[in-house]
Design a protein around this motif. Structure first.
Motif, PDB file in Angstrom:
ATOM      1  N   PRO A   1      11.047   4.164   7.247  1.00  0.00           N
ATOM      2  CA  PRO A   1      11.930   3.786   8.365  1.00  0.00           C
ATOM      3  C   PRO A   1      13.366   3.468   7.966  1.00  0.00           C
ATOM      4  O   PRO A   1      14.164   3.119   8.820  1.00  0.00           O
ATOM      5  CB  PRO A   1      11.246   2.525   8.918  1.00  0.00           C
ATOM      6  N   TRP A   2      13.720   3.621   6.655  1.00  0.00           N
ATOM      7  CA  TRP A   2      15.056   3.266   6.182  1.00  0.00           C
ATOM      8  C   TRP A   2      15.911   4.511   6.024  1.00  0.00           C
ATOM      9  O   TRP A   2      15.475   5.507   5.448  1.00  0.00           O
ATOM     10  CB  TRP A   2      14.962   2.512   4.859  1.00  0.00           C
ATOM     11  N   PHE A   3      17.152   4.432   6.541  1.00  0.00           N
ATOM     12  CA  PHE A   3      18.078   5.550   6.480  1.00  0.00           C
ATOM     13  C   PHE A   3      19.481   5.054   6.147  1.00  0.00           C
ATOM     14  O   PHE A   3      19.805   3.882   6.350  1.00  0.00           O
ATOM     15  CB  PHE A   3      18.129   6.286   7.828  1.00  0.00           C
ATOM     16  N   GLU A   4      20.300   5.964   5.675  1.00  0.00           N
ATOM     17  CA  GLU A   4      21.719   5.674   5.511  1.00  0.00           C
ATOM     18  C   GLU A   4      22.339   5.605   6.900  1.00  0.00           C
ATOM     19  O   GLU A   4      22.199   6.528   7.710  1.00  0.00           O
ATOM     20  CB  GLU A   4      22.382   6.771   4.666  1.00  0.00           C
ATOM     21  N   ALA A   5      22.998   4.499   7.208  1.00  0.00           N
ATOM     22  CA  ALA A   5      23.497   4.249   8.565  1.00  0.00           C
ATOM     23  C   ALA A   5      24.464   5.321   9.052  1.00  0.00           C
ATOM     24  O   ALA A   5      24.509   5.637  10.245  1.00  0.00           O
ATOM     25  CB  ALA A   5      24.180   2.881   8.618  1.00  0.00           C
ATOM     26  N   LYS A   6      25.241   5.889   8.161  1.00  0.00           N
ATOM     27  CA  LYS A   6      26.241   6.884   8.556  1.00  0.00           C
ATOM     28  C   LYS A   6      25.603   8.213   8.948  1.00  0.00           C
ATOM     29  O   LYS A   6      26.277   9.092   9.506  1.00  0.00           O
ATOM     30  CB  LYS A   6      27.251   7.084   7.422  1.00  0.00           C
ATOM     31  N   GLU A   7      24.315   8.367   8.667  1.00  0.00           N
ATOM     32  CA  GLU A   7      23.616   9.594   9.035  1.00  0.00           C
ATOM     33  C   GLU A   7      22.939   9.486  10.405  1.00  0.00           C
ATOM     34  O   GLU A   7      22.313  10.442  10.862  1.00  0.00           O
ATOM     35  CB  GLU A   7      22.558   9.928   7.971  1.00  0.00           C
TER      36      GLU A   7
ATOM     37  N   LEU B   1      23.649  -3.711  16.549  1.00  0.00           N
ATOM     38  CA  LEU B   1      24.100  -4.405  15.348  1.00  0.00           C
ATOM     39  C   LEU B   1      24.421  -3.398  14.244  1.00  0.00           C
ATOM     40  O   LEU B   1      25.488  -3.464  13.613  1.00  0.00           O
ATOM     41  CB  LEU B   1      23.016  -5.372  14.866  1.00  0.00           C
ATOM     42  N   SER B   2      23.518  -2.466  14.002  1.00  0.00           N
ATOM     43  CA  SER B   2      23.707  -1.502  12.921  1.00  0.00           C
ATOM     44  C   SER B   2      24.884  -0.570  13.209  1.00  0.00           C
ATOM     45  O   SER B   2      25.630  -0.192  12.292  1.00  0.00           O
ATOM     46  CB  SER B   2      22.431  -0.685  12.710  1.00  0.00           C
TER      47      SER B   2
ATOM     48  N   HIS C   1      25.381   1.674   3.284  1.00  0.00           N
ATOM     49  CA  HIS C   1      24.747   0.873   4.338  1.00  0.00           C
ATOM     50  C   HIS C   1      23.383   1.482   4.660  1.00  0.00           C
ATOM     51  O   HIS C   1      23.290   2.596   5.176  1.00  0.00           O
ATOM     52  CB  HIS C   1      25.655   0.864   5.573  1.00  0.00           C
ATOM     53  N   ILE C   2      22.339   0.751   4.340  1.00  0.00           N
ATOM     54  CA  ILE C   2      20.974   1.194   4.623  1.00  0.00           C
ATOM     55  C   ILE C   2      20.435   0.401   5.813  1.00  0.00           C
ATOM     56  O   ILE C   2      20.570  -0.824   5.872  1.00  0.00           O
ATOM     57  CB  ILE C   2      20.062   0.993   3.397  1.00  0.00           C
ATOM     58  N   THR C   3      19.820   1.097   6.755  1.00  0.00           N
ATOM     59  CA  THR C   3      19.379   0.456   7.991  1.00  0.00           C
ATOM     60  C   THR C   3      18.010   0.961   8.428  1.00  0.00           C
ATOM     61  O   THR C   3      17.570   2.043   8.023  1.00  0.00           O
ATOM     62  CB  THR C   3      20.398   0.727   9.121  1.00  0.00           C
TER      63      THR C   3
ATOM     64  N   THR D   1       8.479  11.470  18.503  1.00  0.00           N
ATOM     65  CA  THR D   1       9.144  10.508  19.382  1.00  0.00           C
ATOM     66  C   THR D   1      10.152   9.666  18.606  1.00  0.00           C
ATOM     67  O   THR D   1      11.172   9.257  19.148  1.00  0.00           O
ATOM     68  CB  THR D   1       8.098   9.578  20.037  1.00  0.00           C
ATOM     69  N   CYS D   2       9.873   9.429  17.332  1.00  0.00           N
ATOM     70  CA  CYS D   2      10.717   8.548  16.527  1.00  0.00           C
ATOM     71  C   CYS D   2      11.791   9.310  15.744  1.00  0.00           C
ATOM     72  O   CYS D   2      12.292   8.831  14.735  1.00  0.00           O
ATOM     73  CB  CYS D   2       9.869   7.720  15.573  1.00  0.00           C
ATOM     74  N   ARG D   3      12.150  10.490  16.229  1.00  0.00           N
ATOM     75  CA  ARG D   3      13.115  11.305  15.492  1.00  0.00           C
ATOM     76  C   ARG D   3      14.492  10.624  15.453  1.00  0.00           C
ATOM     77  O   ARG D   3      14.934   9.998  16.411  1.00  0.00           O
ATOM     78  CB  ARG D   3      13.245  12.685  16.127  1.00  0.00           C
ATOM     79  N   VAL D   4      15.131  10.758  14.333  1.00  0.00           N
ATOM     80  CA  VAL D   4      16.538  10.387  14.179  1.00  0.00           C
ATOM     81  C   VAL D   4      17.221  11.599  13.554  1.00  0.00           C
ATOM     82  O   VAL D   4      16.562  12.574  13.198  1.00  0.00           O
ATOM     83  CB  VAL D   4      16.715   9.143  13.289  1.00  0.00           C
ATOM     84  N   LYS D   5      18.518  11.535  13.418  1.00  0.00           N
ATOM     85  CA  LYS D   5      19.269  12.697  12.947  1.00  0.00           C
ATOM     86  C   LYS D   5      18.790  13.189  11.595  1.00  0.00           C
ATOM     87  O   LYS D   5      18.759  14.392  11.319  1.00  0.00           O
ATOM     88  CB  LYS D   5      20.754  12.348  12.876  1.00  0.00           C
ATOM     89  N   SER D   6      18.379  12.246  10.732  1.00  0.00           N
ATOM     90  CA  SER D   6      17.990  12.596   9.372  1.00  0.00           C
ATOM     91  C   SER D   6      16.505  12.908   9.212  1.00  0.00           C
ATOM     92  O   SER D   6      16.055  13.260   8.126  1.00  0.00           O
ATOM     93  CB  SER D   6      18.364  11.451   8.420  1.00  0.00           C
ATOM     94  N   GLY D   7      15.725  12.760  10.267  1.00  0.00           N
ATOM     95  CA  GLY D   7      14.294  13.026  10.163  1.00  0.00           C
ATOM     96  C   GLY D   7      13.498  12.172  11.118  1.00  0.00           C
ATOM     97  O   GLY D   7      13.981  11.788  12.191  1.00  0.00           O
TER      98      GLY D   7
END
Length: 252
Positions: free
Chosen positions: A209-215, A166-167, A179-181, A196-202
């Protein structure tokens, strides 16, 4: 121990819990907790839906062994950590559209309330009409139930929660709108140690748990969704056998 004060079946796959846990009462919109039913149970990250004087509520999706065990046999939790994560960056955005799927409706409502309290115009888009019960008493400017994902013009902020797909789709549809997701990730420790929960921004547990979707690298997250699928399937099948034995013994 943290007693389960109430357990409400919202739909076939969702239960709404109210849990006695005074230390969670100061949780802010968008934060989460870790629930552990028994000493050796899996720890499950769950968003805080609503807080009370000495308790809080949360929406649990029954999808695996640990959540089925909570539904069938849970009356108190051995351990609850929280509030965890950074709150949603509530501010005066103007017109906000919030999309939710599945369990995402709980943090969507929590965040929507906080945004509405600051005077924002809030449109709530729910992709699961079976969870409409949770929105009946809310006072958002618009509430829409729909199966298809539709982009709306004239909004200053997009919020999405509950589904990586969806995001991802919304980030493409609203390519020029903030867009915050909340990305869906596997989370084990929630303290930043296991990554384990790494995403591109951290890390989702400490930086989110909220990030800018484009990141977000959505393709990577979508691939990682099935990382523990086989282990989860085996654990669920084993627990169903345990439940069957207990039912048989009680019947005898």
């Amino acid at each position: 121990m943290f007693d389960i004060l109430s357990k409400e079946q919202i739909s076939q796959d969702f239960i709404l819990l109210k849990i006695h846990a005074p230390h969670i009462r100061h949780a802010k919109a968008g934060q989460f907790v870790l629930l552990q039913l028994k000493e050796h149970s899996e720890r499950i990250p769950v968003c805080v839906f609503e807080t009370f004087d000495n308790s809080f509520s949360c929406l649990v999706q029954v999808v695996g062994r640990s959540t089925l065990e909570i539904k069938e046999e849970g009356d108190a939790f051995y351990y609850i950590a929280g509030p965890l994560g950074k709150p949603f960056p509530v501010g005066n955005y103007g017109k906000v559209v919030i999309y939710s799927r599945g369990w995402g409706i709980a943090p969507a409502i929590s965040v929507g309330r906080a945004l509405k309290d600051l005077g924002n115009y809030v449109k709530m888009v729910c992709l699961d009409e079976s969870l409409s019960h949770l929105l009946e008493e809310e006072k958002f400017d618009e509430v829409v139930y729909q199966e298809n994902i539709v982009a709306y013009r004239g909004f200053d902020l997009v919020v999405s929660v509950g589904s990586n797909m969806l995001s991802k789709i919304l980030s493409q549809m609203y390519d020029s709108t903030p867009h915050i997701t909340m990305p869906v990730v596997h989370m084990l420790c929630a303290t930043g140690l296991c990554i384990t929960c790494r995403v591109k921004s951290g890390l989702a547990c400490t930086d989110g748990p909220w990030f800018e979707a484009k990141e977000i690298n959505w393709e990577d997250l979508l691939k990682r969704e099935s990382l523990y699928k086989e282990q989860e399937k085996l654990a669920l099948e084993e627990y169903k056998k345990v439940l069957l034995r207990k039912t048989t013994q009680r019947g005898g």
